[in-house]
Design a protein around this motif. Structure first.
Motif, PDB file in Angstrom:
ATOM      1  N   ARG A 108       4.746  -5.642  -2.697  1.00 20.82           N
ATOM      2  CA  ARG A 108       3.872  -5.257  -1.579  1.00 20.82           C
ATOM      3  C   ARG A 108       4.138  -6.170  -0.377  1.00 20.82           C
ATOM      4  O   ARG A 108       4.323  -5.706   0.747  1.00 20.82           O
TER       5      ARG A 108
ATOM      6  N   LYS B  69       6.782  -7.804   0.306  1.00 21.21           N
ATOM      7  CA  LYS B  69       8.115  -7.507   0.844  1.00 21.21           C
ATOM      8  C   LYS B  69       8.061  -6.296   1.773  1.00 21.21           C
ATOM      9  O   LYS B  69       8.627  -6.309   2.857  1.00 21.21           O
ATOM     10  N   SER B  70       7.334  -5.251   1.341  1.00 23.61           N
ATOM     11  CA  SER B  70       7.312  -4.050   2.180  1.00 23.61           C
ATOM     12  C   SER B  70       6.463  -4.283   3.428  1.00 23.61           C
ATOM     13  O   SER B  70       6.760  -3.735   4.487  1.00 23.61           O
ATOM     14  N   GLU B  71       5.430  -5.131   3.332  1.00 19.12           N
ATOM     15  CA  GLU B  71       4.637  -5.441   4.527  1.00 19.12           C
ATOM     16  C   GLU B  71       5.459  -6.238   5.537  1.00 19.12           C
ATOM     17  O   GLU B  71       5.341  -6.037   6.745  1.00 19.12           O
TER      18      GLU B  71
ATOM     19  N   LYS C  93       8.577  -5.990   6.014  1.00 23.57           N
ATOM     20  CA  LYS C  93       9.559  -5.107   6.651  1.00 23.57           C
ATOM     21  C   LYS C  93       8.949  -4.333   7.809  1.00 23.57           C
ATOM     22  O   LYS C  93       9.634  -3.898   8.716  1.00 23.57           O
ATOM     23  N   GLN C  94       7.612  -4.098   7.738  1.00 31.07           N
ATOM     24  CA  GLN C  94       6.977  -3.259   8.761  1.00 31.07           C
ATOM     25  C   GLN C  94       6.755  -4.013  10.069  1.00 31.07           C
ATOM     26  O   GLN C  94       6.687  -5.190  10.089  1.00 31.07           O
TER      27      GLN C  94
END
Ligand code: AMP
Ligand code: ZN
Ligand code: FE
Ligand code: FE
Length: 284
Positions: free
Chosen positions: A277, A279-281, A283-284
């Motif tokens: 989670r 990691k994906s945050e 990226k945003q």
């Protein structure tokens, strides 16, 4: 609460059961969650995913990576990583080649010390399409009647003293821990009580481990308790498994018997979910 076994080998490395047979057997032995942790490959895990769904056994991504720390080979278990992560997959491809090169070095040592001449090709064909390792050479030595048993091959010829003489090209422990984390997985020290004293374990923890494999057939009950305490004091995950390699192989009797409570599996999964989670945050 269900039972788990997070340390199993298949024909993708040096286990005797195919991934599908292993999953079926796990179901028969009433395991709810398993992880296939072949040496330096996730092929066994990938091949087992379909059948695990059918049988109703939960299968976690897993691998047992052979790493290096100050020239010692350290087994690092990785779980719940993103199986398509390119850095992780590239590293495992490198490990496969490093295993081949290491086998050549072992054969050179064997020739020098004992006069036995094996060709790399014959050991690789003994391993078939699997990730080659000392067990395949041990098998060949039994076939050629150089030794009477697999265990004798390890005791006489393939033990630590031969590893001390060679320089394998495996990934460094510290680097692998970082790669596993970047792939959203958890990095666990395999069977710590088998080879290392507490001082060494403390040093490895400092490199960023997420947990210790406290439950393993090589640990007696006292050692298991000690390691569990250490993991709890350091807020580390606790994992465990039978290190099953197939019928008649090392640790065979423990499959389905030596298990891990699923509360530890939940903690492991939560850590990985949080990591992914974050990691994906980012990226945003
Ligand atoms: P390698 O991947 O070449 O380092 O081989 C490691 C594997 O060899 C372990 O996972 C075990 O399956 C096997 N092994 C190591 N030591 C022994 C031993 N003393 N007796 C039998 N099998 C062993
Ligand atoms: Zn093995
Ligand atoms: Fe191991
Ligand atoms: Fe293992």
């Amino acid at each position: 609460m269900g039972k788990a076994d997070l340390h199993l080998h298949t024909t993708a490395s040096d286990g005797a059961s195919t991934p599908a047979d292993l999953v079926r057997l796990a179901g028969e032995r009433h395991l709810n969650t398993i992880s296939i942790t072949d040496h330096d490959t996730i092929k066994g895990y990938l091949d087992a995913a379909g059948i695990a769904n059918e049988v109703g056994v939960k299968l976690l991504p897993g691998v047992e990576v052979t790493t290096l720390h100050e020239k010692n080979e350290i087994h690092l278990l990785a779980y719940c990583f993103d199986e398509d992560h390119s850095e992780l997959n590239n590293t495992l491809a490198g490990q496969r080649q490093a295993r081949v090169n290491r086998m050549q070095q072992i054969l050179d040592q064997l020739k020098k010390r004992s006069g036995f001449e094996f060709s790399l090709d014959e050991v690789i064909s003994e391993a078939k399409s699997r990730n080659v390792g000392r067990p395949h050479l041990a098998q060949l030595m039994v076939k050629k009647k150089i030794v009477a048993s697999f265990t004798e091959a390890f005791i006489r010829y393939l033990g630590r003293s031969v590893l001390d003489e060679i320089v394998p090209e495996f990934v460094q422990l510290e680097e692998m821990i970082r790669i596993v984390k970047r792939a959203g997985g958890a990095a666990i020290l395999a069977h710590p009580g088998r080879l290392y004293d507490n001082k060494e374990i403390e040093a490895y923890i400092e490199l960023g481990l997420d947990g210790l494999e406290c439950i393993h057939p090589a640990h007696n009950f006292e050692r298991q308790k000690e390691l569990t305490k250490l993991a709890e004091n350091r807020q580390l995950l606790i994992t465990g498994g039978s290190d099953y390699h197939g019928t008649g192989k090392e640790y065979d009797p423990y499959f389905g018997i030596l298990t891990l409570s699923e509360k530890h599996v939940n903690r492991l999964e939560r850590l990985s979910q949080n990591r992914k989670r974050l990691k994906s945050e980012m990226k945003q």
